[in-house]
Each structure stands twice: as structure tokens, then as C-alpha cells.
Design an enzyme around this catalytic site. Sequence first.
Site, short mmCIF file in Angstrom:
data_model
loop_
_atom_site.label_atom_id
_atom_site.label_comp_id
_atom_site.label_asym_id
_atom_site.label_seq_id
_atom_site.Cartn_x
_atom_site.Cartn_y
_atom_site.Cartn_z
N ASP A 153 -6.18 14.31 -42.39
CA ASP A 153 -6.41 13.49 -41.20
C ASP A 153 -5.48 13.94 -40.07
O ASP A 153 -4.81 13.13 -39.44
CB ASP A 153 -6.17 12.01 -41.54
CG ASP A 153 -6.84 11.07 -40.54
OD1 ASP A 153 -7.64 11.54 -39.72
OD2 ASP A 153 -6.55 9.86 -40.58
N PHE A 154 -5.46 15.25 -39.84
CA PHE A 154 -4.56 15.85 -38.85
C PHE A 154 -5.15 15.60 -37.47
O PHE A 154 -5.66 16.50 -36.80
CB PHE A 154 -4.43 17.35 -39.13
CG PHE A 154 -3.04 17.90 -38.96
CD1 PHE A 154 -2.04 17.62 -39.89
CD2 PHE A 154 -2.73 18.71 -37.89
CE1 PHE A 154 -0.76 18.13 -39.74
CE2 PHE A 154 -1.46 19.24 -37.73
CZ PHE A 154 -0.47 18.95 -38.65
#
Length: 355
Positions: free
Chosen positions: A215-216
Site C-alpha cells: 500500500d505504498f
Amino acid sequence: MSTKESKPNLSHSQVTDVVKRLYGLTASVVRPLPSYDDQNFYVAPSEGGEFVLKVMNSADSENVAVIELQTQSMNFLHQRGLPAQTALPTLTGQLMSLEEFDCGFGTQIYLVRLLTYLPGTTIAKITCSPQILYDVGKMAATLDTVLLQMEHPNTRVLQRERFIWKLTSIPLLNQYVHVMDGDPVQKIVKGVIEKYQVQVMPKLPLFRECINHGDFNDHNLLVKPDGPSKYKISGILDFADMSCGYFIFELAITIMYMMIESPTPLDVGGPVVAGWESVFPLNEAERDSLYWLVMCRFCQSLVLARYTVIQQPENEEYLMITSRKGLRHLSRLWELGKDEVERRWFQSAQQFRQI
């Protein structure tokens, strides 16, 4: 996926009580922070320091082994110089605690952690220069390569084979795509799912494996000023979507989210790829799959946000942040097609490396 019934809803007094009882700290300042499925609070104790109290939703709180590994991973990254949060032990020496609360749907168990607060501004709030995009790509690749060095007896719990946010779970979107009924974009979503199954899945054995942050995104990356007109990355947040995956997944996720707030979204991919490949060069199968994997993440974000809004209508503004703009980007990428988008990305990456 979590539902409205599983999301915590602690009051101010419950937060101050749990901070005192578990950590022996007197919370002089408490304020809510945004969260998709969980509940986060900024906490400043009178004893000093700044923290984030993270209360996991009751569904994810059942996965204690996964969250324990996420927490250990954050500590591991911090010890190796990456700007990750660390967990403060409770008075009994635990990095997490299972607590019972009634948040309106009967008593449920929620996993609680107190994490260090990282100062900075989310990347979503700044105009990203090509250099900061390069740095983001480099940081994402560095994180995945460092996590490969981590030894832990329970890494298998990160397989999470039916975790809906894993890119290998794209076929599972078929269970949710009905929320797009009547929307012309539904045709694109179905087309992307089909392309994943036909063009990407056969290449999975050729992708290099790793542990993904997963979930960058532009709200999970913090920056702080580094000179009059520059920024540097000062924080990596939210490891809740960690899973075993592939290096190329992390890059695709990173490009997709860096496009969201960009005034020139098609110009994002090149610098991010250049930064990524300065650490971890792509192989041919990975390069050939990048476009479809970016499209897949746009589809996940769009479909799952629409679904979650049905469960949590009061949280619509936050839930739809990414998908509203992502809708335009998805349509534009589909219109341009794989060959043209990849040409722009890889040509730009090559030019950036020559600067």
C-alpha cells in the site's frame, strides 16, 4: 474485507483510558486521524513524546500472527535506517494488546498498538517533482529488498492467498464488480480482469518473489523539506496490507498511487521506474506486465472503494479520495493502450537515468 460492523469507533475517553491502562501514559492531546478500515488517533502524552494509537478493525484483529509480523517488520526496517514506525511496548512488555470494546454492534475484540508518530506531510499534499518520484521508486525497491533479509519463523502467514488487496486476487474482483452496474467504466474493469488472467497470470513464475508493503500510496508516505524547494521521504506508514508477493507488484502499486494527485499523471511512471531500477532492475516478464498491473490496482481501488462506501456511507469522502481521480486515470490509460503507455514510461525512465 472488513464491514461497517467491524470498524472500531472508540470515544475520546476510551482512548485516554486505554493509553493510561496499557502504557502508563496520560494523554494530554488526542485527535482522530483518517483511516480506511481501522481507527487511528494522534496521542501526545504529558510525559512527552508523540504517538499514534492504532486500533485494528475486529475482522483483521483475528489475524494476530499477521499483525505481529507486520509490527516486527516495521522494527526491522527502522533498525536498518528506513523511516518506519516502531511499536511501544505495553507495561507488560507486549507490542500489541487485544482489547474488548462495544462500538455499537456488541462487544468485539480489537487489536491495539501504540506506534511512534512520524512528523511530515503526506506526499498527496505536495507537487511531486521528478526527483521525489525517483526517490519514491528507489525507496519502494529498497524496502522490498531489505525485507528479503528478515528472518522470522512465521513469514508463511503473509501468504494471505485470498486477501482482496493482493494483486494476485484480481480475479476475486468479479465478486464485487456488480457495484459498478450502470457505470460505463465497468466494461474497462472487466476487460482488465480478463487481461490479467490471460496475459499476467502465465508470467507469475517469472516474477521475482518478495514481501510487499502492498500500500505504498501518497497518503502512506511522508516527506519533509530538504532545502528551499526540495523534499525528502521522512516516513513510511501503514503496513496492514503486507503480504508475500512479487517485486513488480510493489512497483505497479507505487506508480498507480503516485499518479493520483499528479497534474501530469502519465509523466509519473518514468521517474518512479528509474528510481526503482537503480535498486532492482526489472526482467523482461516484469516489464511486459507493468502496464496491466498498474491498471489492476486502479480497478481494485475503484471497485473496492465503491463496495466499502455501501458498508460505510458516513466515511464516503475519505474512502473515495483515490477512486474519484483514479477513474479518470484508468479511462485515460485504457484509451492510450499498453504499447503507448509503456513507451512513455520506459523512454522517460531512460532519459531520467541520463540526467
